[in-house]
Design a protein around this motif. Structure first.
Motif, PDB file in Angstrom:
ATOM      1  N   SER A  34       0.738  -1.408   0.249  1.00  0.00           N
ATOM      2  CA  SER A  34       0.026   0.088   0.180  1.00  0.00           C
ATOM      3  C   SER A  34       0.734   1.229  -0.061  1.00  0.00           C
ATOM      4  CB  SER A  34      -0.850   0.042   1.228  1.00  0.00           C
ATOM      5  OG  SER A  34      -1.513  -1.001   1.336  1.00  0.00           O
ATOM      6  N   GLY A  35       0.432   2.230  -0.831  1.00  0.00           N
ATOM      7  CA  GLY A  35       1.416   3.248  -1.016  1.00  0.00           C
ATOM      8  C   GLY A  35       0.468   4.625  -1.239  1.00  0.00           C
ATOM      9  N   TRP A  36       1.354   5.652  -0.852  1.00  0.00           N
ATOM     10  CA  TRP A  36       0.861   7.017  -1.132  1.00  0.00           C
ATOM     11  C   TRP A  36       1.934   7.760  -2.129  1.00  0.00           C
ATOM     12  CZ3 TRP A  36      -3.734   8.821   0.706  1.00  0.00           C
ATOM     13  CH2 TRP A  36      -4.384   8.314   1.514  1.00  0.00           C
ATOM     14  N   PHE A  37       1.194   8.117  -3.162  1.00  0.00           N
ATOM     15  CA  PHE A  37       1.698   9.511  -4.194  1.00  0.00           C
ATOM     16  C   PHE A  37       1.366  10.454  -4.244  1.00  0.00           C
ATOM     17  CE2 PHE A  37       4.508   6.005  -6.557  1.00  0.00           C
ATOM     18  CZ  PHE A  37       4.006   4.964  -5.876  1.00  0.00           C
ATOM     19  N   ALA A  49       5.191   7.458   0.210  1.00  0.00           N
ATOM     20  CA  ALA A  49       5.386   6.426   1.305  1.00  0.00           C
ATOM     21  C   ALA A  49       4.893   5.178   1.041  1.00  0.00           C
ATOM     22  CB  ALA A  49       5.002   6.961   2.546  1.00  0.00           C
ATOM     23  N   ALA A  50       5.048   3.851   1.483  1.00  0.00           N
ATOM     24  CA  ALA A  50       4.796   2.662   1.472  1.00  0.00           C
ATOM     25  C   ALA A  50       4.818   1.916   2.437  1.00  0.00           C
ATOM     26  CB  ALA A  50       5.402   2.053  -0.226  1.00  0.00           C
ATOM     27  N   VAL A  51       3.709   1.031   2.618  1.00  0.00           N
ATOM     28  CA  VAL A  51       4.134  -0.244   3.784  1.00  0.00           C
ATOM     29  C   VAL A  51       3.851  -1.323   2.805  1.00  0.00           C
ATOM     30  CG1 VAL A  51       1.513   0.197   4.284  1.00  0.00           C
ATOM     31  CG2 VAL A  51       2.873  -0.863   5.781  1.00  0.00           C
ATOM     32  N   LEU A  52       4.592  -2.456   3.361  1.00  0.00           N
ATOM     33  CA  LEU A  52       4.507  -3.635   2.552  1.00  0.00           C
ATOM     34  C   LEU A  52       3.917  -4.690   3.272  1.00  0.00           C
ATOM     35  CD1 LEU A  52       8.561  -3.848   1.270  1.00  0.00           C
ATOM     36  CD2 LEU A  52       6.547  -2.589   0.463  1.00  0.00           C
ATOM     37  N   LYS A  57       6.400  -3.508   6.962  1.00  0.00           N
ATOM     38  CA  LYS A  57       8.019  -2.485   6.652  1.00  0.00           C
ATOM     39  C   LYS A  57       7.543  -1.239   5.840  1.00  0.00           C
ATOM     40  CE  LYS A  57      12.916  -3.012   5.491  1.00  0.00           C
ATOM     41  NZ  LYS A  57      13.815  -3.766   4.990  1.00  0.00           N
ATOM     42  N   THR A  58       8.192  -0.125   6.342  1.00  0.00           N
ATOM     43  CA  THR A  58       7.586   1.274   5.877  1.00  0.00           C
ATOM     44  C   THR A  58       8.975   1.816   4.884  1.00  0.00           C
ATOM     45  OG1 THR A  58       8.040   2.572   7.645  1.00  0.00           O
ATOM     46  CG2 THR A  58       5.689   1.611   7.285  1.00  0.00           C
ATOM     47  N   PHE A  59       8.436   2.746   4.072  1.00  0.00           N
ATOM     48  CA  PHE A  59       9.627   3.313   3.095  1.00  0.00           C
ATOM     49  C   PHE A  59       8.797   4.775   2.990  1.00  0.00           C
ATOM     50  CE2 PHE A  59      12.250  -0.125   2.182  1.00  0.00           C
ATOM     51  CZ  PHE A  59      11.479  -1.322   2.444  1.00  0.00           C
ATOM     52  N   TYR A  60       9.830   5.761   2.872  1.00  0.00           N
ATOM     53  CA  TYR A  60       9.392   7.070   2.770  1.00  0.00           C
ATOM     54  C   TYR A  60      10.386   7.787   1.413  1.00  0.00           C
ATOM     55  CZ  TYR A  60       6.916   6.358   6.898  1.00  0.00           C
ATOM     56  OH  TYR A  60       6.137   6.093   7.857  1.00  0.00           O
ATOM     57  N   ASP A 101       2.885  -5.968  -6.163  1.00  0.00           N
ATOM     58  CA  ASP A 101       4.343  -6.086  -6.812  1.00  0.00           C
ATOM     59  C   ASP A 101       5.060  -5.387  -5.815  1.00  0.00           C
ATOM     60  OD1 ASP A 101       6.826  -5.110  -8.171  1.00  0.00           O
ATOM     61  OD2 ASP A 101       5.852  -6.334  -9.723  1.00  0.00           O
ATOM     62  N   GLY A 102       6.472  -5.962  -5.248  1.00  0.00           N
ATOM     63  CA  GLY A 102       6.945  -5.180  -4.241  1.00  0.00           C
ATOM     64  C   GLY A 102       8.002  -4.029  -4.528  1.00  0.00           C
ATOM     65  N   ARG A 103       7.758  -3.726  -5.751  1.00  0.00           N
ATOM     66  CA  ARG A 103       8.665  -2.395  -6.061  1.00  0.00           C
ATOM     67  C   ARG A 103       7.616  -1.366  -5.915  1.00  0.00           C
ATOM     68  NH1 ARG A 103      10.282  -4.807 -11.909  1.00  0.00           N
ATOM     69  NH2 ARG A 103       8.067  -5.990 -11.431  1.00  0.00           N
ATOM     70  N   TYR A 104       7.502  -0.928  -4.710  1.00  0.00           N
ATOM     71  CA  TYR A 104       6.838   0.094  -4.026  1.00  0.00           C
ATOM     72  C   TYR A 104       7.169   1.287  -4.494  1.00  0.00           C
ATOM     73  CZ  TYR A 104      10.852   1.142  -1.367  1.00  0.00           C
ATOM     74  OH  TYR A 104      12.078   1.418  -0.945  1.00  0.00           O
ATOM     75  N   TYR A 105       8.243   1.944  -5.018  1.00  0.00           N
ATOM     76  CA  TYR A 105       8.545   3.099  -5.456  1.00  0.00           C
ATOM     77  C   TYR A 105       8.199   3.820  -6.739  1.00  0.00           C
ATOM     78  CZ  TYR A 105      11.780  -0.136  -7.522  1.00  0.00           C
ATOM     79  OH  TYR A 105      12.273  -0.877  -8.352  1.00  0.00           O
TER      80      TYR A 105
END
Length: 123
Positions: A34-37, A49-52, A57-60, A101-105
């Motif tokens: 799940s992500g925000w764009f 941002a995304a959460v896997l 696990k989170t990414f920003y 897909d795990g390519r959250y970016y």
């Protein structure tokens, strides 16, 4: 099939906070990335941002790290974006997205999108 509906946008002043919500229906949110764009006028859509999956696990993006927090309430099937210390450059339409897909970016790897919610930060 997953349906996503964002809410919580608005007009705020620099330094204020907002919390965006994204309610999901159709499938269990925690099974997905799940992500925000966001997309500002005249600019390309960018990752925020995304959460896997269920591990959480989170990414920003560097531009929001330390100011924004992504979270997910699996019981409510809802994704959140807490935005603190907002800046005028955060002004954009914010979209939530979901996919396997795990390519959250990159938005191209997401399957489902909400309609977007406008965030405007005045100086």
């Amino acid at each position: 099939q997953v349906q996503l509906v964002e809410s919580g946008g608005g007009l705020v002043q620099a330094g204020d906070s907002l919390r965006l919500s994204c309610a999901a229906s159709g499938r269990t949110f925690s099974s997905y990335v799940s992500g925000w764009f966001r997309q500002a006028p005249g600019k390309e859509r960018e990752f925020v941002a995304a959460v896997l999956y269920s591990g959480g696990k989170t990414f920003y993006a560097d531009s929001v790290k330390g100011r924004f927090t992504i979270s997910r309430d699996n019981a409510k099937n809802t994704l959140y974006l807490q935005m603190n210390s907002l800046k005028p450059e955060d002004t954009a339409v914010y979209y939530c997205a979901s996919g396997r897909d795990g390519r959250y970016y990159s938005g191209q790897y997401y399957d489902y999108w909400g309609q977007g919610t406008q965030v405007t930060v005045s100086s």
